[in-house]
Write a protein that holds these residues in place. Structure first.
Motif, PDB file in Angstrom:
ATOM      1  N   GLY A  10       0.574 -10.377  -7.672  1.00  0.00           N
ATOM      2  CA  GLY A  10       1.885  -9.718  -7.704  1.00  0.00           C
ATOM      3  C   GLY A  10       2.382  -9.321  -9.074  1.00  0.00           C
ATOM      4  O   GLY A  10       3.551  -8.950  -9.225  1.00  0.00           O
ATOM      5  N   ARG A  12       0.543  -7.159 -11.296  1.00  0.00           N
ATOM      6  CA  ARG A  12       0.018  -5.866 -11.767  1.00  0.00           C
ATOM      7  C   ARG A  12      -0.125  -4.914 -10.583  1.00  0.00           C
ATOM      8  O   ARG A  12      -0.175  -5.334  -9.432  1.00  0.00           O
ATOM      9  N   GLY A  13      -0.204  -3.621 -10.884  1.00  0.00           N
ATOM     10  CA  GLY A  13      -0.554  -2.609  -9.890  1.00  0.00           C
ATOM     11  C   GLY A  13       0.341  -2.617  -8.661  1.00  0.00           C
ATOM     12  O   GLY A  13       1.576  -2.730  -8.757  1.00  0.00           O
ATOM     13  N   TYR A  33      -0.962 -14.636  -9.745  1.00  0.00           N
ATOM     14  CA  TYR A  33      -1.986 -13.820 -10.406  1.00  0.00           C
ATOM     15  C   TYR A  33      -3.161 -14.720 -10.740  1.00  0.00           C
ATOM     16  O   TYR A  33      -3.123 -15.935 -10.498  1.00  0.00           O
ATOM     17  N   ASP A  55      -6.229 -19.211  -8.352  1.00  0.00           N
ATOM     18  CA  ASP A  55      -7.280 -18.371  -7.772  1.00  0.00           C
ATOM     19  C   ASP A  55      -7.130 -18.355  -6.250  1.00  0.00           C
ATOM     20  O   ASP A  55      -7.304 -19.389  -5.606  1.00  0.00           O
ATOM     21  N   SER A 135      -7.542  -1.628   3.204  1.00  0.00           N
ATOM     22  CA  SER A 135      -7.909  -0.419   2.446  1.00  0.00           C
ATOM     23  C   SER A 135      -8.388   0.667   3.392  1.00  0.00           C
ATOM     24  O   SER A 135      -8.951   0.383   4.457  1.00  0.00           O
TER      25      SER A 135
HETATM   26  P1  NDP Z   1      -5.088  -4.445  -9.709  1.00  0.00           P
HETATM   27  O1  NDP Z   1      -6.483  -4.692 -10.195  1.00  0.00           O
HETATM   28  O2  NDP Z   1      -4.232  -3.467 -10.437  1.00  0.00           O
HETATM   29  O3  NDP Z   1      -4.288  -5.856  -9.636  1.00  0.00           O
HETATM   30  C1  NDP Z   1      -4.886  -6.916  -8.963  1.00  0.00           C
HETATM   31  C2  NDP Z   1      -3.968  -8.109  -8.953  1.00  0.00           C
HETATM   32  O4  NDP Z   1      -4.627  -9.140  -8.194  1.00  0.00           O
HETATM   33  C3  NDP Z   1      -3.730  -8.703 -10.334  1.00  0.00           C
HETATM   34  O5  NDP Z   1      -2.428  -9.273 -10.383  1.00  0.00           O
HETATM   35  C4  NDP Z   1      -4.779  -9.794 -10.421  1.00  0.00           C
HETATM   36  O6  NDP Z   1      -4.460 -10.855 -11.332  1.00  0.00           O
HETATM   37  C5  NDP Z   1      -4.772 -10.301  -8.992  1.00  0.00           C
HETATM   38  N1  NDP Z   1      -5.981 -11.021  -8.649  1.00  0.00           N
HETATM   39  C6  NDP Z   1      -7.262 -10.578  -8.662  1.00  0.00           C
HETATM   40  N2  NDP Z   1      -8.095 -11.565  -8.307  1.00  0.00           N
HETATM   41  C7  NDP Z   1      -7.328 -12.658  -8.071  1.00  0.00           C
HETATM   42  C8  NDP Z   1      -7.596 -13.997  -7.707  1.00  0.00           C
HETATM   43  N3  NDP Z   1      -8.840 -14.432  -7.486  1.00  0.00           N
HETATM   44  N4  NDP Z   1      -6.555 -14.853  -7.573  1.00  0.00           N
HETATM   45  C9  NDP Z   1      -5.283 -14.448  -7.790  1.00  0.00           C
HETATM   46  N5  NDP Z   1      -4.968 -13.192  -8.132  1.00  0.00           N
HETATM   47  C10 NDP Z   1      -5.976 -12.309  -8.284  1.00  0.00           C
HETATM   48  O7  NDP Z   1      -5.248  -4.053  -8.178  1.00  0.00           O
HETATM   49  P2  NDP Z   1      -4.454  -2.958  -7.287  1.00  0.00           P
HETATM   50  O8  NDP Z   1      -3.006  -3.091  -7.520  1.00  0.00           O
HETATM   51  O9  NDP Z   1      -5.102  -1.652  -7.466  1.00  0.00           O
HETATM   52  O10 NDP Z   1      -4.817  -3.450  -5.812  1.00  0.00           O
HETATM   53  C11 NDP Z   1      -4.013  -4.372  -5.100  1.00  0.00           C
HETATM   54  C12 NDP Z   1      -4.578  -4.552  -3.706  1.00  0.00           C
HETATM   55  O11 NDP Z   1      -4.592  -3.288  -3.039  1.00  0.00           O
HETATM   56  C13 NDP Z   1      -6.021  -5.055  -3.692  1.00  0.00           C
HETATM   57  O12 NDP Z   1      -6.197  -5.926  -2.595  1.00  0.00           O
HETATM   58  C14 NDP Z   1      -6.810  -3.789  -3.485  1.00  0.00           C
HETATM   59  O13 NDP Z   1      -8.055  -4.054  -2.914  1.00  0.00           O
HETATM   60  C15 NDP Z   1      -5.900  -3.021  -2.564  1.00  0.00           C
HETATM   61  N6  NDP Z   1      -6.109  -1.598  -2.554  1.00  0.00           N
HETATM   62  C16 NDP Z   1      -5.946  -0.869  -3.711  1.00  0.00           C
HETATM   63  C17 NDP Z   1      -6.111   0.494  -3.669  1.00  0.00           C
HETATM   64  C18 NDP Z   1      -5.902   1.325  -4.879  1.00  0.00           C
HETATM   65  O14 NDP Z   1      -6.102   2.542  -4.771  1.00  0.00           O
HETATM   66  N7  NDP Z   1      -5.487   0.788  -6.006  1.00  0.00           N
HETATM   67  C19 NDP Z   1      -6.490   1.187  -2.435  1.00  0.00           C
HETATM   68  C20 NDP Z   1      -6.637   0.327  -1.286  1.00  0.00           C
HETATM   69  C21 NDP Z   1      -6.445  -1.009  -1.373  1.00  0.00           C
HETATM   70  P3  NDP Z   1      -4.787 -10.699 -12.921  1.00  0.00           P
HETATM   71  O15 NDP Z   1      -3.705  -9.785 -13.461  1.00  0.00           O
HETATM   72  O16 NDP Z   1      -4.692 -12.090 -13.435  1.00  0.00           O
HETATM   73  O17 NDP Z   1      -6.146 -10.102 -13.025  1.00  0.00           O
END
Ligand code: NDP
Length: 241
Positions: A10, A12-13, A33, A55, A135
């Motif tokens: 929650g 990033r992104g 995160y 994680d 997705s």
């Molecule tokens: P980002 O890579 O921008 O952000 C991912 C977030 O998930 C970060 O906060 C990251 O933490 C966290 N994260 C990753 N691995 C873990 C873990 N093992 N435990 C806890 N937190 C974790 O991703 P998006 O915002 O692009 O994507 C968000 C979701 O949407 C994902 O499930 C993705 O598959 C899905 N999605 C995205 C699309 C897109 O176009 N972007 C399209 C379709 C689906 P940290 O900052 O510490 O790395």
């Protein structure tokens, strides 16, 4: 009284947009995160939302993380958004076992780990919303993403089964299937590939994280109480079931 929401990934992104939208709508929000502490620090500074590192692929860490968040928020989690996810793309005939396992564990096992940790509280409170981010590639498949497509399609079956289990307890369980959204995950693909992707989107652009956030907000609302076991596609017309 304001409801409590926990957004995995929650900070990033898409996840950050969801956390912010829920806070602006009056929810008490916590964001999880993984390991990007600097991004989490900046996110907290900007939004005031507490960020917790664990994680989501680890069952015990999820249970401990939820307990900590519930203590801090002063009540059980009423809305869980399973958003954390990763990609480890590669053609199947070359894919390492590590890439398969990491994607399944982070994108799919996480939904079990997190939902398992919050369900008791939701059932006792006779209210809950579990929203998992799937997705477009779960629905359409994607070259180089057997691991990711499998994990994201797994979420859809998980969602339907859990929706049936929880329906009588006031808990709805739904999925959102975003198309290509403008985040770091998508910006990581080459310029050439990005142009090819945008050419396939009838709306003619990438989606915005806020557009996913508002879908999640709707599914969490009282108005969406009769929607459960569903997948909401938010993809600019790129794929229609
Ligand atoms: P980002 O890579 O921008 O952000 C991912 C977030 O998930 C970060 O906060 C990251 O933490 C966290 N994260 C990753 N691995 C873990 C873990 N093992 N435990 C806890 N937190 C974790 O991703 P998006 O915002 O692009 O994507 C968000 C979701 O949407 C994902 O499930 C993705 O598959 C899905 N999605 C995205 C699309 C897109 O176009 N972007 C399209 C379709 C689906 P940290 O900052 O510490 O790395």
């Amino acid at each position: 009284m304001s409801r409590t929401a926990l957004i995995t990934g929650g900070t990033r992104g898409i996840g950050a947009a969801i956390s912010i939208a829920f806070k602006e709508a009056g929810y008490k929000v916590a964001a999880n995160y993984s390991s990007n502490h600097e991004a989490a620090k900046q996110f907290h500074k900007k939004t005031g939302i507490a960020a917790y590192s664990w994680d989501v692929a680890d069952f015990k860490e999820c249970a401990a993380g939820v307990a900590e968040v519930e203590k801090d928020l002063g009540g059980h989690i009423e809305i869980l958004v399973n958003n954390a996810g990763i990609t480890r793309d590669g053609m199947m005939h070359k894919m390492e076992l590590e890439a398969w396992e990491a994607v399944i564990r982070t994108n799919l096992d996480s939904c079990f780990n997190m939902s398992r940790a919050v369900l008791g509280g939701m059932r006792n409170g006779r209210f809950g919303r579990i929203i998992s981010i799937s997705s477009i590639n779960a629905l359409a498949g994607q070259i180089g993403q057997t691991n990711y497509s499998a994990a994201k399609a797994g979420i859809l079956g998980f969602t339907k089964a859990l929706a049936r289990e929880c329906a009588a307890k006031g808990i709805t369980v739904n999925a959102i299937a975003p198309g290509y959204i403008d985040t770091e995950m998508v910006r990581a693909v080459s310029e050439k590939r990005l142009k090819e992707i945008i050419a396939q989107i009838p709306v003619g652009r990438l989606g915005r994280p806020e557009e996913i956030a508002h879908s999640a907000l709707f599914l969490a609302s009282a108005d969406a109480a009769f929607i459960t076991g569903e997948t909401l596609s938010v993809n600019g017309g790129q794929h229609m079931e």
